[in-house]
Design a protein around this motif. Structure first.
Motif, PDB file in Angstrom:
ATOM      1  N   UNK A 144       7.271   3.792 -21.374  1.00 30.69           N
ATOM      2  CA  UNK A 144       8.066   5.104 -21.260  1.00 30.69           C
ATOM      3  C   UNK A 144       7.009   5.983 -21.370  1.00 30.69           C
ATOM      4  N   UNK A 145       6.299   6.748 -20.340  1.00 30.74           N
ATOM      5  CA  UNK A 145       5.189   7.646 -20.474  1.00 30.74           C
ATOM      6  C   UNK A 145       5.661   8.919 -19.674  1.00 30.74           C
ATOM      7  N   UNK A 146       4.972  10.030 -20.001  1.00 33.33           N
ATOM      8  CA  UNK A 146       5.289  11.298 -19.158  1.00 33.33           C
ATOM      9  C   UNK A 146       5.163  11.192 -17.782  1.00 33.33           C
ATOM     10  N   UNK A 147       4.453  10.300 -17.327  1.00 31.95           N
ATOM     11  CA  UNK A 147       4.445  10.063 -15.916  1.00 31.95           C
ATOM     12  C   UNK A 147       5.761  10.041 -15.145  1.00 31.95           C
ATOM     13  N   UNK A 148       6.839   9.417 -15.960  1.00 26.00           N
ATOM     14  CA  UNK A 148       7.908   9.331 -15.215  1.00 26.00           C
ATOM     15  C   UNK A 148       8.682  10.816 -15.103  1.00 26.00           C
ATOM     16  N   UNK A 149       8.139  11.617 -16.068  1.00 29.10           N
ATOM     17  CA  UNK A 149       8.976  12.867 -16.232  1.00 29.10           C
ATOM     18  C   UNK A 149       9.517  13.515 -14.678  1.00 29.10           C
ATOM     19  N   UNK A 166       3.166   3.948  -6.752  1.00 31.14           N
ATOM     20  CA  UNK A 166       3.004   2.595  -5.849  1.00 31.14           C
ATOM     21  C   UNK A 166       4.335   1.621  -6.079  1.00 31.14           C
ATOM     22  N   UNK A 167       5.415   1.720  -5.714  1.00 29.74           N
ATOM     23  CA  UNK A 167       6.620   1.178  -5.853  1.00 29.74           C
ATOM     24  C   UNK A 167       7.105   0.832  -4.217  1.00 29.74           C
ATOM     25  N   UNK A 168       8.068   0.120  -4.590  1.00 30.00           N
ATOM     26  CA  UNK A 168       8.779  -0.530  -3.259  1.00 30.00           C
ATOM     27  C   UNK A 168       8.876   0.417  -2.014  1.00 30.00           C
ATOM     28  N   UNK A 169       9.443   1.664  -2.183  1.00 32.90           N
ATOM     29  CA  UNK A 169       9.663   2.601  -1.311  1.00 32.90           C
ATOM     30  C   UNK A 169       8.497   2.942  -0.317  1.00 32.90           C
ATOM     31  N   UNK A 170       7.132   3.305  -1.258  1.00 34.25           N
ATOM     32  CA  UNK A 170       5.803   3.642  -0.675  1.00 34.25           C
ATOM     33  C   UNK A 170       5.611   2.574   0.052  1.00 34.25           C
ATOM     34  N   UNK A 171       5.634   1.317  -0.542  1.00 36.44           N
ATOM     35  CA  UNK A 171       5.055   0.191  -0.003  1.00 36.44           C
ATOM     36  C   UNK A 171       5.747  -0.211   1.625  1.00 36.44           C
ATOM     37  N   UNK A 172       7.036   0.061   1.487  1.00 41.67           N
ATOM     38  CA  UNK A 172       7.738   0.144   2.765  1.00 41.67           C
ATOM     39  C   UNK A 172       7.051   0.735   3.839  1.00 41.67           C
ATOM     40  N   UNK A 173       6.849   1.984   3.418  1.00 43.54           N
ATOM     41  CA  UNK A 173       6.167   2.884   4.629  1.00 43.54           C
ATOM     42  C   UNK A 173       4.892   2.429   4.985  1.00 43.54           C
ATOM     43  N   UNK A 174       4.203   1.900   3.938  1.00 44.18           N
ATOM     44  CA  UNK A 174       2.621   1.431   4.549  1.00 44.18           C
ATOM     45  C   UNK A 174       2.879   0.159   5.325  1.00 44.18           C
ATOM     46  N   UNK A 175       3.941  -0.782   4.863  1.00 47.82           N
ATOM     47  CA  UNK A 175       4.266  -1.948   5.632  1.00 47.82           C
ATOM     48  C   UNK A 175       4.479  -1.411   7.058  1.00 47.82           C
ATOM     49  N   UNK A 176       5.302  -0.553   7.305  1.00 44.65           N
ATOM     50  CA  UNK A 176       5.859  -0.242   8.522  1.00 44.65           C
ATOM     51  C   UNK A 176       4.653   0.515   9.394  1.00 44.65           C
ATOM     52  N   UNK A 177       3.621   1.429   8.930  1.00 40.85           N
ATOM     53  CA  UNK A 177       2.720   1.698   9.550  1.00 40.85           C
ATOM     54  C   UNK A 177       1.472   0.639   9.751  1.00 40.85           C
ATOM     55  N   UNK A 178       1.406  -0.233   8.812  1.00 38.41           N
ATOM     56  CA  UNK A 178       0.563  -1.407   9.096  1.00 38.41           C
ATOM     57  C   UNK A 178       1.129  -2.467  10.127  1.00 38.41           C
ATOM     58  N   UNK A 195       8.799  -3.528 -10.166  1.00 39.41           N
ATOM     59  CA  UNK A 195       8.926  -3.167 -11.316  1.00 39.41           C
ATOM     60  C   UNK A 195       8.873  -1.700 -11.746  1.00 39.41           C
ATOM     61  N   UNK A 196       7.707  -0.790 -10.972  1.00 38.23           N
ATOM     62  CA  UNK A 196       7.633   0.597 -11.072  1.00 38.23           C
ATOM     63  C   UNK A 196       8.985   1.345 -10.598  1.00 38.23           C
ATOM     64  N   UNK A 197       9.413   0.630  -9.554  1.00 36.20           N
ATOM     65  CA  UNK A 197      10.537   1.415  -8.825  1.00 36.20           C
ATOM     66  C   UNK A 197      11.988   1.464  -9.941  1.00 36.20           C
ATOM     67  N   UNK A 198      11.811  -0.103 -10.225  1.00 32.93           N
ATOM     68  CA  UNK A 198      12.897  -0.098 -11.040  1.00 32.93           C
ATOM     69  C   UNK A 198      13.010   0.786 -12.325  1.00 32.93           C
ATOM     70  N   UNK A 199      11.661   0.793 -12.873  1.00 37.98           N
ATOM     71  CA  UNK A 199      11.753   1.849 -14.028  1.00 37.98           C
ATOM     72  C   UNK A 199      12.031   3.141 -13.760  1.00 37.98           C
TER      73      UNK A 199
END
Lengths: 298, 324
Positions: free
Chosen positions: B181-186, B268-280, B97-101
């Protein structure tokens, strides 16, 4: 009507123009392309003569001068990193890493790709079918993810990066060469050459390949920054170049953290170099494309 | 047409099958499984137990067949390294969901601004405005987004002090947590949007400029049609065709997110998770994510080909290999 017709020689002798001369003239008139070329010369210079220019070896650590800010220390003009290595030297050696990856990967990729594409495009049939499916499988996942995944299998390091990136670098040249072969194959001069008894190998090497060199050259200039980007990106994620080799991407990746608020130089300098490199290559690539193909309007 | 789509879907299935096999066998060819990583200090017995628990003691091909049969029922196994070993699908449902946003806002920004920029550049072509837009678009498509992210972080995140490192950059305005919708996304959206925005602007400029020079536009002018009518009815309509075929297919791959954006901004979206999955070396997670991304990319290609045929009736669905 007085019968005597005098043929007059053309008054002004037109300077002989070659296709290449025209292209060079067009390229030189393109300001952005010339700027790009300057940047590239600068980078190649850094990469080639890194040992001469750099004041220190890239892995020499001075624990007495850790995280020196730039423009404050007489010996380290651009400051030092977290273990006291001269940042200027590391930036210069980083150019060498970038250029090594940036040139070797496309060279390997294009050698394989042109061969495969030529075979597929020229022979057609079963060979073409196999090559096409191979391309399809490799394009199912973005190349960077393939590289990322493969690095987890092979481990990091300069050699592994080059190997892993080469594994996907052949796709574009293969597709391009194949498509070009398909169009050139039907041209009259090929038919006539064949009628004159040219062998397959001769047809491919001396008749088709020279005619498709232009798009391949342009593709090559765009493949170089892609490889540089891939190396920098993977190193940024912490999966690429290993210490102590200097890599701009790694330097950026290491710098992004809580200390960046003060030690801004750790992030700023390598990012500027990466951006310059990418822009330089893309300006030159665009310029080449326009110079070599005058029918293209931007 | 339906026949063509069905055939392509079958091809996608085949490609996914091959990708899954390649990834699975390569992953398992690496010495050192997920539990021999680092200094976890398992005794040989404990290690054997763990491997039995996760089915790692069986031969590779048997595991692959097991994986396939359950994957066909949309069960991709359970994560090795995420706390509590939740099923892969649950983890994806949690991180996507975060990634989708981010992806959705990026699409809106990129397409909206890119279109306007391209339109302006085409209308005032070969002027200073055009040159500036083109330069901006070139820079946006060539400067890597993790570089831009670092610059924005340097300026806004750290110097101006909008955020803390390794956290969402700007504190959410609409309540805590993942506000819609927050400024986080800016900052992430601005960074992520640069590349597609550059693409959209370039393609819009090219196709609008071409349409502006077309004979039917000259005819419309000669007919005495107003500038607005010409732009809307003749230029835009025809310029849209090449744009749609090139740009719409960008959407699926924007939705799977960017590794760099997420790692750089600590999302903490799909992409970052992919990287941690690979290192783990989290095998099931890597498998699930690779297949998900491969599926979306194949969909992108299919969409491109279908759009070509739907929009331009001159292109017929050909024999083997699809349209074009």
């Amino acid at each position: 009507m007085n019968g005597a017709i005098t043929l007059r020689q053309p008054v002004e002798r037109r300077k002989q123009r070659t296709l290449l001369g025209d292209a060079i003239r067009r390229f030189r008139r393109n300001a952005l392309a010339m700027i790009g070329l300057l940047i590239l010369f600068f980078l190649f210079f850094l990469a080639l003569f890194a040992d001469v220019i750099a004041p220190f070896p890239p892995d020499r650590a001075d624990f007495g001068a850790v995280r020196v800010l730039p423009f404050t220390h007489p010996t380290y003009p651009l400051g030092t990193d977290a273990v006291g290595r001269d940042y200027l030297s590391r930036l210069i050696y980083g150019a060498r890493t970038s250029m090594t990856v940036g040139l070797l990967v496309p060279l390997i990729g294009f050698s394989v790709g042109i061969t495969l594409g030529a075979l597929a495009g020229y022979l057609g049939g079963m060979v073409d079918f196999v090559v096409q499916r191979l391309v399809e499988i490799f394009t199912a996942v973005p190349p960077l993810l393939i590289a990322l995944f493969l690095l987890s299998v092979t481990g990091s390091g300069l050699f592994n990066i080059i190997f892993v990136l080469s594994l996907t670098a052949w796709i574009e040249p293969t597709r391009l060469t194949r498509a070009q072969f398909l169009t050139v194959r039907e041209k009259e001069f090929i038919t006539s050459a064949r009628a004159l008894g040219a062998t397959d190998g001769r047809l491919i090497l001396t008749h088709v390949l020279p005619n498709i060199l232009t798009p391949l050259l342009v593709a090559f200039t765009f493949a170089v920054p892609q490889a540089i980007f891939a190396e920098a990106g993977l190193s940024f994620l912490g999966l690429g170049i290993t210490e102590p080799t200097a890599s701009w991407g790694k330097m950026v990746g290491n710098s992004v953290g809580s200390t960046i608020r003060v030690f801004y130089h750790l992030a700023l300098f390598p990012t500027i170099l990466v951006a310059l490199t990418m822009l330089g290559f893309s300006f030159v690539g665009d310029g080449l494309q326009e110079a070599l193909d005058p029918t293209r309007s931007r | 047409m339906i026949n063509f789509i069905l055939r392509r879907l079958a091809a996608i299935f085949l490609v996914l099958l091959i990708v899954s096999a390649l990834v699975f066998f390569l992953m398992n060819a690496v010495p050192g499984g997920p539990f021999s990583l680092g200094e976890r200090g398992y005794t040989p017995d404990a290690l054997a137990n763990l491997e039995r628990k996760y089915g790692l003691d069986k031969p590779v091909w048997e595991r692959y067949l097991n994986f396939l049969t359950s994957a066909l029922q949309l069960d991709f196994g359970s994560s090795f390294s995420v706390v509590g070993n939740p099923p892969v699908t649950t983890v994806i449902a949690r991180t996507w969901p975060v990634t989708l946003h981010v992806g959705l806002y990026t699409i809106i920004v990129a397409f909206g601004f890119g279109f306007i920029l391209g339109l302006i550049a085409a209308y005032y072509r070969n002027s200073i405005i055009d040159n500036i837009v083109t330069l901006f678009a070139t820079a946006g498509t060539t400067v890597p987004n993790f570089i831009v992210a670092t610059w924005l972080l340097l300026i806004f995140g750290y110097q101006i002090g909008w955020g803390q490192p390794n956290k969402w950059i700007i504190p959410p305005v609409l309540g805590a947590g993942n506000a819609i919708l927050s400024w986080d996304y800016f900052l992430p959206v601005i960074t992520y949007a640069l590349l597609p925005m550059g693409l959209v602007a370039r393609y819009t400029r090219a196709s609008v400029a071409e349409a502006l020079n077309a004979d039917y536009v000259r005819t419309a002018r000669a007919k005495g049609l107003g500038e607005r009518g010409i732009m809307l009815r003749h230029v835009l309509r025809n310029a849209l065709i090449p744009m749609i075929t090139v740009l719409l297919p960008q959407i699926p791959n924007l939705l799977t997110g960017s590794l760099f954006i997420e790692v750089a901004y600590g999302i903490n979206g799909l992409g970052k998770f992919f990287v941690t999955s690979i290192t783990n070396k989290d095998y099931p997670m890597i498998m699930g994510l690779v297949l998900l991304i491969a599926f979306f990319w194949s969909l992108t290609y299919l969409l491109t080909d279908v759009l070509y045929v739907v929009i331009d009736p001159r292109i017929r669905v050909g024999g083997r290999g699809g349209a074009i």
